[in-house]
Write an enzyme that holds these catalytic residues in place. Structure first.
Site, PDB file in Angstrom:
ATOM      1  N   ASP A 166      33.377  35.471  36.450  1.00  0.00           N
ATOM      2  CA  ASP A 166      32.144  36.233  36.290  1.00  0.00           C
ATOM      3  C   ASP A 166      32.341  37.312  35.227  1.00  0.00           C
ATOM      4  O   ASP A 166      33.314  37.280  34.474  1.00  0.00           O
ATOM      5  CB  ASP A 166      31.626  36.793  37.627  1.00  0.00           C
ATOM      6  CG  ASP A 166      32.455  37.956  38.172  1.00  0.00           C
ATOM      7  OD1 ASP A 166      33.351  38.478  37.461  1.00  0.00           O
ATOM      8  OD2 ASP A 166      32.204  38.368  39.322  1.00  0.00           O
ATOM      9  N   HIS A 204      35.699  39.362  36.365  1.00  0.00           N
ATOM     10  CA  HIS A 204      36.861  38.860  37.098  1.00  0.00           C
ATOM     11  C   HIS A 204      37.338  37.489  36.627  1.00  0.00           C
ATOM     12  O   HIS A 204      36.511  36.610  36.351  1.00  0.00           O
ATOM     13  CB  HIS A 204      36.524  38.791  38.589  1.00  0.00           C
ATOM     14  CG  HIS A 204      35.976  40.068  39.135  1.00  0.00           C
ATOM     15  ND1 HIS A 204      34.627  40.260  39.351  1.00  0.00           N
ATOM     16  CD2 HIS A 204      36.597  41.222  39.481  1.00  0.00           C
ATOM     17  CE1 HIS A 204      34.437  41.490  39.817  1.00  0.00           C
ATOM     18  NE2 HIS A 204      35.607  42.094  39.903  1.00  0.00           N
ATOM     19  N   SER A 239      38.710  45.029  43.366  1.00  0.00           N
ATOM     20  CA  SER A 239      38.174  43.669  43.439  1.00  0.00           C
ATOM     21  C   SER A 239      39.159  42.598  42.990  1.00  0.00           C
ATOM     22  O   SER A 239      38.981  41.423  43.323  1.00  0.00           O
ATOM     23  CB  SER A 239      36.887  43.564  42.616  1.00  0.00           C
ATOM     24  OG  SER A 239      37.124  43.927  41.269  1.00  0.00           O
TER      25      SER A 239
END
Length: 399
Positions: free
Chosen positions: A361, A364, A72
């Site tokens: 978040d 991240h 990610s």
């Protein structure tokens, strides 16, 4: 994000001719010429310009490309195209709000490190491989998948694991050979730069979901297994023709907002931190070994662990107001992974300015943090990025 199609040469020519008054000024030749000769000369000039431009389209002077692998931290929207759950997607607001103003599938409020690297290398935003249409090639390809691991058991069936990313890359190169010819395809592959970042999910998954695993295998042996599998895939990428690689260290996994929440007291997780540190010793040693074993292998290694840890501990020094809490989420430290209200918990809070937070978040970093990391990865000194920085790798030809 493939961008708009390039205008035809003739359209560009007319547009530039119209916009520039100096090119519209009629200059009478000193030597008289007959009308047929003028027409022939004009046609010859136009044909020559068209032919030379056509050749430049078919054979650009710089076949620089960026290929991206990982999880990610690098995913530009791969998971939008696979059958997975919202836990492994970021294709809903407020993701993307800062730069794109709509969700792209990137797990942040804007751009990623790879996006900034593409900009610095004068490339377009590199699209997900699964987004590319048949025969399309836009400066590279992004194979990264949010939640992906090195080990196939890591979120199996919900993500594109690293070995599958390698298979996709192999297929892309075969397609490039068919559409561009062997010579140009080989040049693109050998001169391209390969950003690879993965392993965090392999470490966090057992810490959070199966801590008993480390009663049957030591952390050092587990890290060795993860690094060994990464090494095997790097050899596979090299075998296809890749020579120049960019990596960053495992970040301080134990200190992300979600893990702070899980520990119950807001502290960093010792097991996750230990795994990250073990990785950051074992992986550079493996890279140094690969440099001696693989022909032409050159690499850049960016110390993301230290750079992120400094911003968590002393955010104001780097222009942030908060280094520990997520901008988007819920609960203590914004640690509940509820950003966007699509992952089981609908309620979440969103800070007014994501750029004030190191984390966007629960897992991240924010776009602003990514930009700082990308700048260090691109032209940082040997204190943060070695033995080359990425700018040097992009400029460095292969012998």
């Amino acid at each position: 994000m493939g961008g708009y199609p390039e205008p035809s040469f003739f359209t560009s020519f007319l547009f530039k001719w119209y916009k520039n008054p100096s090119t519209r000024r009629i200059v009478r030749p000193k030597i008289a010429m007959s009308a047929p000769n003028i027409h022939i000369l004009s046609f010859a000039i136009f044909a020559s310009l068209l032919l030379s431009t056509r050749c430049s389209i078919d054979r650009p002077q710089h076949d620089v490309a960026l290929f991206i692998f990982g999880d990610s931290l690098n995913d530009a929207g791969t998971n939008n195209y696979i059958n997975t759950t919202a836990s492994f997607r970021a294709n809903f607001p407020p993701y993307g709000e800062t730069f794109f103003h709509y969700p792209t599938g990137r797990f942040t409020d804007g751009r990623l490190i790879a996006d900034f690297i593409a900009e610095y290398a004068k490339l377009p935003l590199i699209p997900p491989y699964l987004q590319l249409k048949k025969g399309e090639f836009v400066g590279g390809a992004n194979f990264a998948s949010g939640g992906a691991g090195v080990l196939p058991d890591t979120y199996q069936g919900l993500v594109v694991d690293l070995k599958t990313q390698l298979k996709q890359f192999e297929k892309l190169v075969k397609d490039l050979r068919k559409t561009m010819g062997d010579e140009r395809a080989e040049r693109i592959v050998s001169e391209g730069v390969y950003m690879v970042n993965i392993g965090g999910n392999d470490y966090l998954s057992p810490v959070l979901n199966n801590p008993a695993l480390f009663q049957s295998i030591s952390m050092a042996d587990y890290v060795g297994m993860v690094v060994g599998n990464i090494s095997s895939v790097l050899e596979g990428i090299h075998k296809v023709g890749a020579r120049k690689f960019g990596f960053f260290a495992m970040p301080p996994l134990g200190c992300v907002p979600y893990v702070r929440l899980v520990t119950g007291n807001g502290s960093c997780s010792r097991p996750a931190t230990k795994l990250a540190k073990l990785h950051n010793v074992a992986f550079p040693a493996t890279l140094a070994k690969l440099e001696t074993q693989l022909r032409g292998f050159k690499y850049s290694f960016f110390d993301l662990y230290t750079c992120l840890a400094k911003r968590i501990q002393n955010p104001s020094k780097y222009g942030f107001k908060d280094g520990k809490s997520a901008c988007c989420g819920s609960g203590p430290y914004g640690g509940n992974y509820s950003c966007g209200g699509m992952r089981g918990v609908r309620e979440y809070s969103l800070c007014p300015n994501p750029g004030e937070h190191v984390f966007f978040d629960s897992y991240h970093p924010s776009e602003r943090a990514y930009r700082q990391f990308a700048q260090l990865m691109w032209n940082g000194s040997l204190r943060t990025t070695k033995p080359y920085n990425l700018e040097a790798l992009f400029k460095h030809g292969n012998s």
